[in-house]
Design a protein around this motif. Structure first.
Motif, PDB file in Angstrom:
ATOM      1  N   VAL A  83       0.844  -1.202   0.000  1.00 23.68           N
ATOM      2  CA  VAL A  83       0.000   0.000   0.000  1.00 23.68           C
ATOM      3  C   VAL A  83       0.873   1.244   0.000  1.00 23.68           C
ATOM      4  O   VAL A  83       0.654   2.183  -0.790  1.00 23.68           O
ATOM      5  N   ASP A  84       1.877   1.263   0.864  1.00 23.44           N
ATOM      6  CA  ASP A  84       2.758   2.433   0.954  1.00 23.44           C
ATOM      7  C   ASP A  84       3.553   2.643  -0.327  1.00 23.44           C
ATOM      8  O   ASP A  84       3.727   3.780  -0.785  1.00 23.44           O
ATOM      9  N   VAL A  85       4.039   1.543  -0.917  1.00 26.40           N
ATOM     10  CA  VAL A  85       4.824   1.654  -2.155  1.00 26.40           C
ATOM     11  C   VAL A  85       3.958   2.179  -3.294  1.00 26.40           C
ATOM     12  O   VAL A  85       4.334   3.125  -3.999  1.00 26.40           O
ATOM     13  N   LEU A  86       2.794   1.578  -3.493  1.00 20.50           N
ATOM     14  CA  LEU A  86       1.949   1.992  -4.617  1.00 20.50           C
ATOM     15  C   LEU A  86       1.403   3.401  -4.413  1.00 20.50           C
ATOM     16  O   LEU A  86       1.303   4.178  -5.368  1.00 20.50           O
TER      17      LEU A  86
ATOM     18  N   THR B  47     -10.824  -4.714 -11.945  1.00 24.28           N
ATOM     19  CA  THR B  47      -9.747  -3.998 -11.279  1.00 24.28           C
ATOM     20  C   THR B  47      -8.686  -3.651 -12.317  1.00 24.28           C
ATOM     21  O   THR B  47      -8.655  -4.227 -13.411  1.00 24.28           O
ATOM     22  N   ASP B  48      -7.824  -2.705 -11.953  1.00 24.08           N
ATOM     23  CA  ASP B  48      -6.791  -2.250 -12.878  1.00 24.08           C
ATOM     24  C   ASP B  48      -5.401  -2.751 -12.511  1.00 24.08           C
ATOM     25  O   ASP B  48      -4.558  -2.944 -13.389  1.00 24.08           O
ATOM     26  N   ILE B  49      -5.165  -2.920 -11.200  1.00 22.53           N
ATOM     27  CA  ILE B  49      -3.837  -3.264 -10.702  1.00 22.53           C
ATOM     28  C   ILE B  49      -3.951  -4.395  -9.697  1.00 22.53           C
ATOM     29  O   ILE B  49      -4.887  -4.429  -8.891  1.00 22.53           O
ATOM     30  N   GLY B  50      -3.008  -5.324  -9.734  1.00 20.03           N
ATOM     31  CA  GLY B  50      -2.896  -6.345  -8.699  1.00 20.03           C
ATOM     32  C   GLY B  50      -1.732  -5.994  -7.798  1.00 20.03           C
ATOM     33  O   GLY B  50      -0.606  -5.815  -8.278  1.00 20.03           O
ATOM     34  N   GLY B  51      -1.998  -5.869  -6.503  1.00 16.58           N
ATOM     35  CA  GLY B  51      -0.954  -5.543  -5.544  1.00 16.58           C
ATOM     36  C   GLY B  51      -1.091  -6.415  -4.316  1.00 16.58           C
ATOM     37  O   GLY B  51      -1.879  -6.095  -3.422  1.00 16.58           O
ATOM     38  N   SER B  52      -0.358  -7.520  -4.275  1.00 13.68           N
ATOM     39  CA  SER B  52      -0.543  -8.462  -3.167  1.00 13.68           C
ATOM     40  C   SER B  52       0.701  -9.324  -2.971  1.00 13.68           C
ATOM     41  O   SER B  52       0.602 -10.529  -2.840  1.00 13.68           O
ATOM     42  N   GLY B  53       1.866  -8.677  -2.961  1.00 18.49           N
ATOM     43  CA  GLY B  53       3.103  -9.437  -2.852  1.00 18.49           C
ATOM     44  C   GLY B  53       3.216 -10.452  -3.967  1.00 18.49           C
ATOM     45  O   GLY B  53       3.546 -11.612  -3.730  1.00 18.49           O
ATOM     46  N   ILE B  54       2.958 -10.035  -5.199  1.00 18.62           N
ATOM     47  CA  ILE B  54       2.877 -10.961  -6.331  1.00 18.62           C
ATOM     48  C   ILE B  54       4.257 -11.175  -6.945  1.00 18.62           C
ATOM     49  O   ILE B  54       4.887 -10.240  -7.428  1.00 18.62           O
ATOM     50  N   THR B  55       4.710 -12.404  -6.919  1.00 18.07           N
ATOM     51  CA  THR B  55       5.999 -12.734  -7.511  1.00 18.07           C
ATOM     52  C   THR B  55       5.906 -12.711  -9.032  1.00 18.07           C
ATOM     53  O   THR B  55       4.965 -13.252  -9.622  1.00 18.07           O
TER      54      THR B  55
ATOM     55  N   PRO C 225      10.648  -4.855 -10.693  1.00 18.48           N
ATOM     56  CA  PRO C 225      10.554  -5.337  -9.306  1.00 18.48           C
ATOM     57  C   PRO C 225      10.702  -4.207  -8.285  1.00 18.48           C
ATOM     58  O   PRO C 225      11.420  -3.244  -8.514  1.00 18.48           O
ATOM     59  N   TYR C 226      10.008  -4.355  -7.165  1.00 23.68           N
ATOM     60  CA  TYR C 226      10.162  -3.405  -6.071  1.00 23.68           C
ATOM     61  C   TYR C 226      10.575  -4.084  -4.765  1.00 23.68           C
ATOM     62  O   TYR C 226      10.880  -3.400  -3.781  1.00 23.68           O
ATOM     63  N   TYR C 227      10.607  -5.433  -4.759  1.00 20.66           N
ATOM     64  CA  TYR C 227      10.978  -6.141  -3.522  1.00 20.66           C
ATOM     65  C   TYR C 227      11.547  -7.514  -3.860  1.00 20.66           C
ATOM     66  O   TYR C 227      11.054  -8.185  -4.772  1.00 20.66           O
ATOM     67  N   GLU C 228      12.574  -7.892  -3.119  1.00 21.64           N
ATOM     68  CA  GLU C 228      13.175  -9.218  -3.279  1.00 21.64           C
ATOM     69  C   GLU C 228      12.701 -10.141  -2.155  1.00 21.64           C
ATOM     70  O   GLU C 228      12.689  -9.750  -0.986  1.00 21.64           O
TER      71      GLU C 228
ATOM     72  N   TYR D  68       8.948  -9.235  -6.379  1.00 23.05           N
ATOM     73  CA  TYR D  68       7.556  -8.791  -6.433  1.00 23.05           C
ATOM     74  C   TYR D  68       7.407  -7.628  -7.420  1.00 23.05           C
ATOM     75  O   TYR D  68       8.292  -6.778  -7.553  1.00 23.05           O
ATOM     76  N   GLY D  69       6.258  -7.608  -8.093  1.00 22.06           N
ATOM     77  CA  GLY D  69       5.912  -6.494  -8.972  1.00 22.06           C
ATOM     78  C   GLY D  69       4.425  -6.238  -8.917  1.00 22.06           C
ATOM     79  O   GLY D  69       3.645  -7.098  -8.498  1.00 22.06           O
ATOM     80  N   PHE D  70       4.009  -5.041  -9.310  1.00 22.17           N
ATOM     81  CA  PHE D  70       2.584  -4.749  -9.444  1.00 22.17           C
ATOM     82  C   PHE D  70       2.120  -5.228 -10.814  1.00 22.17           C
ATOM     83  O   PHE D  70       2.844  -5.100 -11.803  1.00 22.17           O
ATOM     84  N   MET D  71       0.928  -5.785 -10.867  1.00 20.04           N
ATOM     85  CA  MET D  71       0.437  -6.484 -12.049  1.00 20.04           C
ATOM     86  C   MET D  71      -0.690  -5.692 -12.716  1.00 20.04           C
ATOM     87  O   MET D  71      -1.551  -5.139 -12.032  1.00 20.04           O
ATOM     88  N   VAL D  72      -0.672  -5.657 -14.052  1.00 20.41           N
ATOM     89  CA  VAL D  72      -1.740  -5.013 -14.812  1.00 20.41           C
ATOM     90  C   VAL D  72      -2.186  -5.936 -15.941  1.00 20.41           C
ATOM     91  O   VAL D  72      -1.540  -6.939 -16.229  1.00 20.41           O
ATOM     92  N   ARG D  73      -3.273  -5.571 -16.578  1.00 24.55           N
ATOM     93  CA  ARG D  73      -3.790  -6.354 -17.693  1.00 24.55           C
ATOM     94  C   ARG D  73      -2.761  -6.391 -18.825  1.00 24.55           C
ATOM     95  O   ARG D  73      -2.075  -5.414 -19.103  1.00 24.55           O
ATOM     96  N   LYS D  74      -2.656  -7.522 -19.486  1.00 23.64           N
ATOM     97  CA  LYS D  74      -1.714  -7.678 -20.590  1.00 23.64           C
ATOM     98  C   LYS D  74      -1.988  -6.619 -21.655  1.00 23.64           C
ATOM     99  O   LYS D  74      -3.119  -6.454 -22.124  1.00 23.64           O
ATOM    100  N   GLY D  75      -0.956  -5.865 -22.018  1.00 21.16           N
ATOM    101  CA  GLY D  75      -1.104  -4.859 -23.051  1.00 21.16           C
ATOM    102  C   GLY D  75      -1.493  -3.488 -22.559  1.00 21.16           C
ATOM    103  O   GLY D  75      -1.565  -2.537 -23.356  1.00 21.16           O
ATOM    104  N   ASN D  76      -1.717  -3.326 -21.256  1.00 17.19           N
ATOM    105  CA  ASN D  76      -2.088  -2.016 -20.710  1.00 17.19           C
ATOM    106  C   ASN D  76      -0.813  -1.193 -20.478  1.00 17.19           C
ATOM    107  O   ASN D  76      -0.435  -0.899 -19.337  1.00 17.19           O
ATOM    108  N   THR D  77      -0.172  -0.836 -21.572  1.00 18.88           N
ATOM    109  CA  THR D  77       1.130  -0.165 -21.493  1.00 18.88           C
ATOM    110  C   THR D  77       1.027   1.242 -20.921  1.00 18.88           C
ATOM    111  O   THR D  77       1.973   1.720 -20.288  1.00 18.88           O
TER     112      THR D  77
END
Length: 265
Positions: A68-71, A101-109, A123-126, A226-235
């Protein structure tokens, strides 16, 4: 009298039309309020808020944590708005594709398999997987779990690791909605071990000091990111998120939030 009233009515209508046109132009000259990525668009973020320290629910019912803080810091840098929703782990993925939803943010590898369906930020976290067992367990390595019951979070990388060890159809793999629930099921005697993300494991142990647990590191587990996830092609959205992420890397905000600077290695 009737003719005069009609004239006044025509003038009044004309003034309303002009006023309406002026309002429309004013909106164009200010912030873009359209639904296609304007400054006032609210991007909905799906999460599974039992993944502390990355996301959890505080005493006031708010979603809080590292993610939450990072995003939120990224959003501040690029001038966008985000709204967090606690929707469950599997739904984090399905609602992106359904455009709920537009973004996935849940410690997603970030994994090669997930990149086939979704796009990820830098990536924002190892992170790294760990084995968790009861403190009196004799297990010392991943290899010793080949014939034992393993509890995992469903479709997380711990689940992938367990299937790699025991096979895709192993009935000894018990998959649950959250990692803390998987740990509790092991403590209840329903599994011999848990495979899960290191930060979440340590946060659980910190929050539950009365639980007698032991952590095992194994060289078979590689580093994860970890990275934040978006729909494929949502550049368009992906570029905004990466721009903001780079800014908080450069200004030190990301290090402040995560207490990590792995990207500078």
């Amino acid at each position: 009298m009737k003719q005069k009233f009609s004239t006044l009515l025509i003038i009044a209508v004309a003034m309303l039309v002009l006023a309406a046109c002026g309002t429309k132009e004013g909106a164009k000259s200010g912030s873009d309020t359209s639904s296609d990525g304007g400054d006032n668009k609210v991007y909905v973020v799906g999460t599974e808020a039992t993944f502390a320290p990355f996301e959890s629910i505080d005493a006031n019912g708010n979603i809080v944590g590292i993610d939450v803080d990072v995003l939120n810091a990224i959003a501040d840098e690029v001038g966008i708005q985000v709204e967090w929703r606690n929707i469950g782990w599997d739904a984090v993925f399905s609602t992106i594709n359904n455009k709920e939803t537009d973004i996935g943010g849940s410690g997603i590898t970030i994994t090669e398999d997930r990149k086939k369906t979704f796009d990820f930020t830098e990536p924002y976290y190892e992170s790294k997987l760990l084995i968790v067992v009861p403190s009196n367990s004799k297990v010392k390595s991943l290899d010793e779990l080949k014939d034992k019951k393993i509890a995992v979070q469903i479709n997380a990388t711990g689940h992938v690791a367990a299937k790699k060890l025991q096979g895709e159809t192993s009935t000894n793999i018990l998959a649950f909605e959250s990692q803390p629930f998987a740990i509790q099921e092991m403590l209840n005697g329903n599994a011999d071990a848990v495979i899960g993300d290191n930060a979440v494991v340590y946060e659980y142990m910190k929050a539950n000091p009365d639980k007698k647990l032991k952590v095992i590191e194994d060289a078979a587990f590689e580093k994860e990111y970890y990275g934040f996830m978006v729909r494929k092609g949502n550049t368009e959205l992906l570029d905004k998120l990466n721009e903001g992420l780079q800014k908080i890397k450069d200004n030190g905000k990301l290090k402040e939030i995560t207490n990590s600077e792995f990207w500078k290695e």
